[in-house]
Design a protein around this motif. Structure first.
Motif, PDB file in Angstrom:
ATOM      1  N   ASP A   1      -3.710  63.998  -7.039  1.00 59.07           N
ATOM      2  CA  ASP A   1      -3.235  63.787  -5.673  1.00 59.07           C
ATOM      3  C   ASP A   1      -2.478  65.035  -5.197  1.00 59.07           C
ATOM      4  OD1 ASP A   1      -2.396  62.689  -3.256  1.00 59.07           O
ATOM      5  OD2 ASP A   1      -0.643  61.727  -4.169  1.00 59.07           O
ATOM      6  N   PRO A   2      -2.969  65.692  -4.135  1.00 61.58           N
ATOM      7  CA  PRO A   2      -2.308  66.910  -3.651  1.00 61.58           C
ATOM      8  C   PRO A   2      -0.834  66.697  -3.284  1.00 61.58           C
ATOM      9  CG  PRO A   2      -4.433  66.643  -2.588  1.00 61.58           C
ATOM     10  CD  PRO A   2      -4.173  65.381  -3.359  1.00 61.58           C
ATOM     11  N   GLY A   3      -0.496  65.527  -2.763  1.00 65.15           N
ATOM     12  CA  GLY A   3       0.892  65.235  -2.408  1.00 65.15           C
ATOM     13  C   GLY A   3       1.795  65.193  -3.632  1.00 65.15           C
ATOM     14  N   LEU A   4       1.328  64.543  -4.689  1.00 62.18           N
ATOM     15  CA  LEU A   4       2.111  64.486  -5.925  1.00 62.18           C
ATOM     16  C   LEU A   4       2.222  65.855  -6.581  1.00 62.18           C
ATOM     17  CD1 LEU A   4       0.932  61.157  -7.621  1.00 62.18           C
ATOM     18  CD2 LEU A   4       3.164  61.671  -6.633  1.00 62.18           C
ATOM     19  N   ILE A   5       1.149  66.609  -6.538  1.00 63.92           N
ATOM     20  CA  ILE A   5       1.175  67.962  -7.108  1.00 63.92           C
ATOM     21  C   ILE A   5       2.192  68.817  -6.362  1.00 63.92           C
ATOM     22  CG2 ILE A   5      -0.166  70.081  -7.438  1.00 63.92           C
ATOM     23  CD1 ILE A   5      -2.631  68.242  -7.884  1.00 63.92           C
ATOM     24  N   LYS A   6       2.184  68.737  -5.032  1.00 63.87           N
ATOM     25  CA  LYS A   6       3.141  69.493  -4.213  1.00 63.87           C
ATOM     26  C   LYS A   6       4.573  69.071  -4.527  1.00 63.87           C
ATOM     27  CE  LYS A   6       4.503  72.001  -0.661  1.00 63.87           C
ATOM     28  NZ  LYS A   6       5.305  73.117  -1.128  1.00 63.87           N
ATOM     29  N   GLN A   7       4.785  67.763  -4.712  1.00 61.91           N
ATOM     30  CA  GLN A   7       6.114  67.263  -5.036  1.00 61.91           C
ATOM     31  C   GLN A   7       6.568  67.808  -6.396  1.00 61.91           C
ATOM     32  OE1 GLN A   7       6.348  62.990  -5.068  1.00 61.91           O
ATOM     33  NE2 GLN A   7       8.530  62.977  -5.509  1.00 61.91           N
ATOM     34  N   CYS A   8       5.686  67.841  -7.375  1.00 63.41           N
ATOM     35  CA  CYS A   8       6.030  68.379  -8.692  1.00 63.41           C
ATOM     36  C   CYS A   8       6.354  69.870  -8.612  1.00 63.41           C
ATOM     37  CB  CYS A   8       4.889  68.145  -9.686  1.00 63.41           C
ATOM     38  SG  CYS A   8       4.707  66.444 -10.209  1.00 63.41           S
ATOM     39  N   ILE A   9       5.579  70.601  -7.806  1.00 59.73           N
ATOM     40  CA  ILE A   9       5.837  72.037  -7.630  1.00 59.73           C
ATOM     41  C   ILE A   9       7.208  72.248  -6.999  1.00 59.73           C
ATOM     42  CG2 ILE A   9       5.131  74.075  -6.291  1.00 59.73           C
ATOM     43  CD1 ILE A   9       2.209  73.145  -6.762  1.00 59.73           C
ATOM     44  N   ASP A  10       7.513  71.461  -5.966  1.00 59.68           N
ATOM     45  CA  ASP A  10       8.813  71.573  -5.299  1.00 59.68           C
ATOM     46  C   ASP A  10       9.961  71.241  -6.246  1.00 59.68           C
ATOM     47  OD1 ASP A  10       7.467  72.290  -2.987  1.00 59.68           O
ATOM     48  OD2 ASP A  10       7.661  70.307  -2.057  1.00 59.68           O
ATOM     49  N   GLU A  11       9.800  70.186  -7.038  1.00 57.68           N
ATOM     50  CA  GLU A  11      10.847  69.801  -7.982  1.00 57.68           C
ATOM     51  C   GLU A  11      11.031  70.855  -9.064  1.00 57.68           C
ATOM     52  OE1 GLU A  11      10.334  65.816  -9.473  1.00 57.68           O
ATOM     53  OE2 GLU A  11      10.087  65.021  -7.460  1.00 57.68           O
ATOM     54  N   CYS A  12       9.947  71.435  -9.519  1.00 58.13           N
ATOM     55  CA  CYS A  12      10.026  72.486 -10.531  1.00 58.13           C
ATOM     56  C   CYS A  12      10.765  73.704  -9.978  1.00 58.13           C
ATOM     57  CB  CYS A  12       8.618  72.867 -10.987  1.00 58.13           C
ATOM     58  SG  CYS A  12       8.573  74.135 -12.256  1.00 58.13           S
ATOM     59  N   THR A  13      10.398  74.102  -8.785  1.00 61.13           N
ATOM     60  CA  THR A  13      11.050  75.238  -8.143  1.00 61.13           C
ATOM     61  C   THR A  13      12.543  74.970  -7.955  1.00 61.13           C
ATOM     62  OG1 THR A  13       8.991  75.744  -6.991  1.00 61.13           O
ATOM     63  CG2 THR A  13      10.997  76.738  -6.116  1.00 61.13           C
ATOM     64  N   ALA A  14      12.873  73.760  -7.530  1.00 60.25           N
ATOM     65  CA  ALA A  14      14.284  73.401  -7.334  1.00 60.25           C
ATOM     66  C   ALA A  14      15.046  73.444  -8.655  1.00 60.25           C
ATOM     67  CB  ALA A  14      14.390  72.015  -6.705  1.00 60.25           C
TER      68      ALA A  14
END
Length: 112
Positions: free
Chosen positions: A56-69
């Protein structure tokens, strides 16, 4: 996962390993530095392995954002562990502040 997203994820993974290689504990103690480096590596491997089959692109984006944070918070506060977050419980006329607890997101990331 698109090629651009794959490259972004792999870039984050590499940056975490570079971060771990250069990491110095705030205490300056060698044993603390070794423990913290190992934590960073284990946490990255565990979470990336856990999320490797996401589609799911939305979940992937959320994981990327959380990792970056988490990377930014770790660098800013000089702690590799999830930053504790204070939660408040309000009961009518008074508020009780509970001890700091890590917050765990849907994707298994802890911190704020």
């Amino acid at each position: 996962m698109t090629t651009a997203t794959r490259q972004e994820v792999l870039g984050l993974y590499r940056s975490i390993f570079r971060l771990a290689r250069k990491w110095q504990a705030a205490s300056g103690q060698m044993e603390d530095t070794i423990k913290e480096k190992q934590y960073i590596l284990n946490e990255a491997r565990t979470l990336f392995q856990k999320n490797k089959n996401l589609t799911d692109p939305g979940l992937i984006k959320q994981c990327i954002d959380e990792c970056t944070a988490r990377i930014e918070i770790g660098l800013h506060y000089q702690i590799p562990y999830p930053r504790p977050v204070s939660t408040a419980v309000v009961n009518r006329d008074w508020a009780l502040i509970l001890p700091c607890q890590p917050v765990i997101s849907k994707n298994g990331y802890r911190g704020g």
